[in-house]
Structures are given as C-alpha cells and as structure tokens.
Design an enzyme around this catalytic site. Structure first.
Site, PDB file in Angstrom:
ATOM      1  CG  HIS A  25      -1.877   0.828   1.218  1.00 37.27           C
ATOM      2  ND1 HIS A  25      -2.011   2.012   1.554  1.00 37.27           N
ATOM      3  CD2 HIS A  25      -3.204   0.700   0.658  1.00 37.27           C
ATOM      4  CE1 HIS A  25      -3.158   2.832   1.109  1.00 37.27           C
ATOM      5  NE2 HIS A  25      -4.080   2.098   0.474  1.00 37.27           N
ATOM      6  CG  ASP A  59      -8.739  -4.440  -2.943  1.00 38.34           C
ATOM      7  OD1 ASP A  59      -9.691  -4.144  -2.340  1.00 38.34           O
ATOM      8  OD2 ASP A  59      -8.161  -3.504  -3.311  1.00 38.34           O
TER       9      ASP A  59
HETATM   10  N1  CMC Z   1       4.153  -7.631  -4.762  1.00 37.66           N
HETATM   11  C1  CMC Z   1       5.546  -7.783  -5.065  1.00 37.66           C
HETATM   12  N2  CMC Z   1       6.157  -6.740  -4.733  1.00 37.66           N
HETATM   13  C2  CMC Z   1       5.575  -5.507  -4.513  1.00 37.66           C
HETATM   14  C3  CMC Z   1       4.279  -5.336  -4.521  1.00 37.66           C
HETATM   15  C4  CMC Z   1       3.567  -6.428  -4.551  1.00 37.66           C
HETATM   16  N3  CMC Z   1       2.223  -6.443  -4.207  1.00 37.66           N
HETATM   17  N4  CMC Z   1       4.056  -3.996  -4.173  1.00 37.66           N
HETATM   18  C5  CMC Z   1       5.060  -3.454  -3.946  1.00 37.66           C
HETATM   19  N5  CMC Z   1       6.245  -4.256  -4.309  1.00 37.66           N
HETATM   20  C6  CMC Z   1       7.554  -3.826  -4.565  1.00 37.66           C
HETATM   21  C7  CMC Z   1       7.954  -3.055  -5.698  1.00 37.66           C
HETATM   22  O1  CMC Z   1       8.164  -3.743  -6.675  1.00 37.66           O
HETATM   23  C8  CMC Z   1       8.949  -2.188  -5.224  1.00 37.66           C
HETATM   24  O2  CMC Z   1       9.887  -2.730  -4.874  1.00 37.66           O
HETATM   25  P1  CMC Z   1      11.788  -2.286  -5.393  1.00 37.66           P
HETATM   26  O3  CMC Z   1      11.698  -1.136  -4.285  1.00 37.66           O
HETATM   27  O4  CMC Z   1      12.525  -3.508  -5.106  1.00 37.66           O
HETATM   28  O5  CMC Z   1      11.461  -1.636  -6.936  1.00 37.66           O
HETATM   29  C9  CMC Z   1       8.333  -1.962  -3.772  1.00 37.66           C
HETATM   30  O6  CMC Z   1       7.807  -2.937  -3.363  1.00 37.66           O
HETATM   31  C10 CMC Z   1       7.500  -0.524  -3.647  1.00 37.66           C
HETATM   32  O7  CMC Z   1       6.470  -0.601  -4.566  1.00 37.66           O
HETATM   33  P2  CMC Z   1       5.831   0.476  -5.219  1.00 37.66           P
HETATM   34  O8  CMC Z   1       5.137   0.014  -6.447  1.00 37.66           O
HETATM   35  O9  CMC Z   1       6.991   1.478  -5.618  1.00 37.66           O
HETATM   36  O10 CMC Z   1       5.026   1.258  -4.140  1.00 37.66           O
HETATM   37  P3  CMC Z   1       3.756   2.052  -4.539  1.00 37.66           P
HETATM   38  O11 CMC Z   1       3.495   2.833  -3.210  1.00 37.66           O
HETATM   39  O12 CMC Z   1       3.929   2.963  -5.606  1.00 37.66           O
HETATM   40  O13 CMC Z   1       2.594   1.106  -4.877  1.00 37.66           O
HETATM   41  C11 CMC Z   1       0.907  -0.520  -4.456  1.00 37.66           C
HETATM   42  C12 CMC Z   1       1.322   0.855  -4.143  1.00 37.66           C
HETATM   43  C13 CMC Z   1      -0.481  -0.942  -3.691  1.00 37.66           C
HETATM   44  C14 CMC Z   1       0.147   0.041  -6.034  1.00 37.66           C
HETATM   45  C15 CMC Z   1       1.557  -1.639  -4.841  1.00 37.66           C
HETATM   46  O14 CMC Z   1       2.023  -2.069  -3.639  1.00 37.66           O
HETATM   47  C16 CMC Z   1       1.041  -2.711  -5.741  1.00 37.66           C
HETATM   48  O15 CMC Z   1       0.912  -2.864  -6.804  1.00 37.66           O
HETATM   49  N6  CMC Z   1       0.102  -3.716  -4.866  1.00 37.66           N
HETATM   50  C17 CMC Z   1      -0.530  -4.930  -5.527  1.00 37.66           C
HETATM   51  C18 CMC Z   1      -1.897  -4.215  -6.036  1.00 37.66           C
HETATM   52  C19 CMC Z   1      -2.853  -3.830  -4.840  1.00 37.66           C
HETATM   53  O16 CMC Z   1      -3.176  -4.867  -4.130  1.00 37.66           O
HETATM   54  N7  CMC Z   1      -3.493  -2.668  -4.987  1.00 37.66           N
HETATM   55  C20 CMC Z   1      -4.573  -2.329  -3.969  1.00 37.66           C
HETATM   56  C21 CMC Z   1      -4.244  -1.209  -3.111  1.00 37.66           C
HETATM   57  S1  CMC Z   1      -5.220  -1.241  -1.501  1.00 37.66           S
HETATM   58  C22 CMC Z   1      -6.864  -0.539  -2.175  1.00 37.66           C
HETATM   59  C23 CMC Z   1      -6.934   0.850  -2.632  1.00 37.66           C
HETATM   60  O17 CMC Z   1      -7.077   1.548  -1.780  1.00 37.66           O
HETATM   61  O18 CMC Z   1      -6.634   0.951  -3.819  1.00 37.66           O
END
Ligand code: CMC
Length: 428
Positions: A307, A364
């Site tokens: 998140h 989720d």
């Molecule tokens: N599985 C594997 N690796 C992950 C995941 C995951 N679900 N989420 C983040 N990472 C890794 C990502 O690859 C990155 O690694 P590195 O630093 O080595 O490059 C690191 O963690 C930081 O991730 P980010 O994408 O820069 O983080 P963000 O804050 O931009 O994204 C997120 C947050 C929710 C989009 C992301 O965690 C994600 O894609 N999660 C899966 C989708 C999901 O469950 N979304 C629902 C969110 S809650 C409901 C809502 O309110 O929307």
C-alpha cells in the site's frame, strides 16, 4: 511564533510557512514557491504532496490508524451501519435518530432510475465489464438531471444531487448484475433499508426475496463501511480534480469509478481472487508464487499486498480477515482459497523481501473471499468497492466545493525536443 522552513537556492534563502494538521501532521506550504523563486516542485505519483486540507478522514500509515471524522474505523465497523457512516462522512456528524430517519426517507424516495435508462443497460453487451457500465451509467444520470449542471446551485439543490446519486447507485449496480445473467430487473422497494434493498435487487427473484440472511446484510454493511473513504487516494483525488473544474457530481463520480477500476487500486479485489484461484489450480504451491512476486524479471505481483500509505498494517485488512473467518463459518462455507490466502500471507510476512519493503495484506486481500461467499461473481467485486467508496467521493467533492478550491492543474518539467522546423511529409 509559527514554524517556518527555509529553502536555500544558490545564495538566496526563502522562508516557507509550515502548516500543522489537527493530528500533528506537518507540511511545508509551497503555494507561493513559483512566484517567489521561479521553481516548481517535482513529485511524480504525488508521493510527498498534500493536495488539500481535509477534515474528513485521517490515516496514519506507520501506526495503522484509520478514522472517519475522528471515529476509529474499528468502532464504526463494529457498531454502525453503512448509511450512518455515509451521513457522518457527508455531513460531518453522526446523525441523530431523527436525522437518520429523514436521510433514509430521502434515499428511499430517489432509488428509481429513469425508465429510459433501461435502454442503456440493454445496449451493453452482456459480457462487458460492470465497471465500464457503471462509469457510463453514473455519468449518464447528468443527462436525466440537467439541473445538476447549473453553476452556483443552492445548498438544497446540491444536496438533492447528492441524495440522488447515493440513492440510485445500488439500483444501477444490481441491474448491471441482473443484466449479466439475463434476468429481469428488480425494482427498489421503500420498505427496505439501503443495504437490504440492494441485496434484494441483486439476489431477489422477480418481485422480492423471501428472506435475506441477516449475516449477509451485516457482512455487506461491514465491507461497505471499511471502503467508505480513504482520504486522497487515486479515485478520490480524481473526483476532487474533476469537480474542481466545476463539473457536475455525476461526471465527477463517474471519473472516480474509472480511476478505481485499475488493478493497482480498487480492481485489485478481482485480481486477488483470480490469483488465488490460479494458485489453487496450479497445485497450491505458495512458495512458487512468492518467488515469482519477488522476481524483478517477472511481472507478477502479489495482488492485495502493499500500500502506498500503510507501512505497518492496513487496519481494514485486519477487520476483514476476522470478518472473513466469521462469515464463512456462519454461512457454513469451506473455501479452499481462504486457506491459500492465509498461507500466502504467512509466508510473505516472514520473507525479507516483503519485510524490507513493508508489504502487508491490504483491504483487497480478503474482501473478495467474502464477496464470493455472499454469491457475487468476481467481475462485480470492484463495483462493490465503488458502492462503498461513494459516500467518501461525495463528501470529498462537497468539501472541495465548500472550500472553493481552485481548479486542479499541476505543473510539469518539460523534457521534449526544443525548437524544430516543420518538415514536409515527402522529406521525412
Ligand atoms: N508484490 C510484489 N512486490 C511489490 C508489491 C506486490 N504486491 N507491491 C510493491 N512491491 C515492491 C515493488 O516492486 C517495489 O520494489 P523495489 O523497491 O525493489 O522496486 C517496492 O515494493 C515498492 O513498490 P511501489 O510500486 O513503488 O509502491 P507504490 O506505493 O507505488 O505502490 C501499490 C503501492 C498498492 C500500487 C503496490 O503495492 C501494488 O501494486 N500492490 C498490488 C496491487 C494492490 O493490491 N492494490 C490495492 C491497493 S489497496 C486498495 C486501494 O485503496 O486502492
């Protein structure tokens, strides 16, 4: 004396005001930065940008705290109803008995959608995704209620649009579902409360359902409450920014629905169940899928994990996980994907990759298992998220208007070609 921050650019130093929120959050106010310095800030994905000052929802991602109007989410989920929470978010206070009665009365008298709208439902291919339909149908409400386009609406007129969108959304959602089955639409009935009415229109046969299990009504209320608002997330920011151009409420909410659809946001609930089913069909080897999620050459992500704001735990996920166990037990359902989800969580929470990146189950991760137990097909999950998030979108849209916020219009740093002379097509 109030705190200031100092910014040094070259040999010049600028004082910038510091703003403090009611929960002690601090921000450096850069609203005059460009005028003073000629510089803008760059923050792709708005990871460090406060877009507004809001009194609706507070969350602390480090401590796993979520409160609506000061009330902890745990208390609201345990003791309140979705419609009471909607009132709280939109009008700022918990309703008195009389206010709640009047609110329910108003809502139940605006649940019908215009008969001509049925033609839209008929026009969509039966397999089209419910989120695309929902976004279009909500936007089309503006065609049926053109008074919502009027600028400078009185508070009463504005409130009527709020009541209409809130009241009609369950009818639209359940009719999208009925259409997907090829079943006749079920009309709303004033005798039911908001959630029961929605369940009746969704699962009822022809006129009305004989009995709606109170376990299902209560589970639905809990899920909708947990989704009701989440401060300046992607879809809510979309609603505020669209509304800031003085667009009507239906168009603004419709844009929020489109933003929510994406798998990184609300669309994740559908993705989670599809992922769990895939793991199940693949033999249930959770280690294999955890390894895939960690592999930077593999696009697979563990959906329902991670998140932008929560870096300790998502308080909504904690409540949902428990609710999931309770509801499945009460309904006598033994779902193997729940066991896979629990195993995945257990393995991930011990794995340095997830620990270092502070990745925990989000709202989720378990919600889809409950939706499934209640009888919803997977492609309806994100629509249910939208139904829950609606009061939050409305409250944020209303607040943006009341604050008379200027049109949202970020700057950029241009990195493209500079001056070029036009070249005739034959010479390219
Ligand atoms: N599985 C594997 N690796 C992950 C995941 C995951 N679900 N989420 C983040 N990472 C890794 C990502 O690859 C990155 O690694 P590195 O630093 O080595 O490059 C690191 O963690 C930081 O991730 P980010 O994408 O820069 O983080 P963000 O804050 O931009 O994204 C997120 C947050 C929710 C989009 C992301 O965690 C994600 O894609 N999660 C899966 C989708 C999901 O469950 N979304 C629902 C969110 S809650 C409901 C809502 O309110 O929307």
């Amino acid at each position: 004396m109030s705190e200031t921050a100092q910014l040094k650019i070259g040999d010049k130093t600028y004082d910038l005001p510091v703003i403090e929120g009611s929960e002690g959050e601090k921000a450096i106010d850069i609203s005059k930065l460009r005028d003073q310095t000629g510089y803008v800030t760059l923050d792709i994905g708005y990871k460090n940008t406060g877009a507004t000052q809001s009194a609706i929802t507070f969350l602390d991602g480090e401590l796993g705290i979520l409160k609506y109007r000061g009330y902890p989410i745990e208390q609201l989920a345990a003791k309140s109803s979705f419609i009471e929470v909607a009132y709280l978010l939109i009008y700022g206070e918990l309703p008195t008995e009389e206010q709640l009665k009047a609110f329910n009365f108003d809502l139940s008298h605006h649940t019908l959608v215009h008969e001509d709208m049925k033609k839209f439902f008929d026009g969509f291919p039966s397999k089209s995704h419910p989120m695309g339909q929902l976004s279009s149908l909500v936007c089309s409400l503006s065609a049926f209620y053109p008074e919502s386009l009027k600028q400078n609406q009185t508070p009463e007129e504005l409130n009527l649009s709020i009541i209409k969108v809130l009241a009609k959304m369950p009818t639209i959602v359940s009719w999208i579902y009925k259409k997907s089955l090829g079943h006749p639409y079920i009309y709303p009935q004033n005798k039911y409360d908001y959630v029961t009415n929605f369940l009746n229109m969704t699962f009822g046969q022809r006129t009305e359902v004989v009995d709606i299990d109170p376990v299902i009504v209560s589970a639905m209320n809990t899920l909708l409450i947990l989704h009701a608002d989440h401060e300046q997330n992607c879809s809510t920011s979309t609603v505020r920014i669209v509304g800031s151009s003085a667009s009507n409420i239906y168009a603004s909410v419709s844009a929020g629905i489109s933003a929510l659809w994406g798998p990184l946001h609300g669309g994740a609930n559908q993705e989670v169940i599809e992922m769990l089913q895939k793991i199940q069909e693949d033999g249930g080897d959770t280690d294999k899928w955890i390894a895939k999620a960690k592999d930077k050459n593999d696009p697979f992500r563990l959906m329902g994990f991670g998140h932008r704001v929560y870096k300790n735990f998502d308080p909504r996920a904690k409540i949902i996980k428990k609710a999931c166990d309770d509801i499945l037990e009460k309904l006598g359902i033994d779902d193997e994907v729940l066991e896979i989800a629990k195993k995945l969580e257990e393995v991930a929470l011990k794995d340095p990759y997830f620990i270092e990146r502070k990745l925990y189950p989000n709202v989720d991760f378990y919600s889809g298992i409950i939706y499934r137990a209640l009888g919803f097909p997977t492609d309806m999950f994100t629509v249910l998220f939208a139904l829950g998030r609606l009061p939050g979108w409305i409250a944020q849209w209303k607040e943006m208007k009341e604050h008379k916020e200027p049109i949202g219009r970020p700057r950029q740093i241009y990195t493209g070609a500079t001056n070029r002379d036009y070249v005739d097509i034959k010479n390219r």
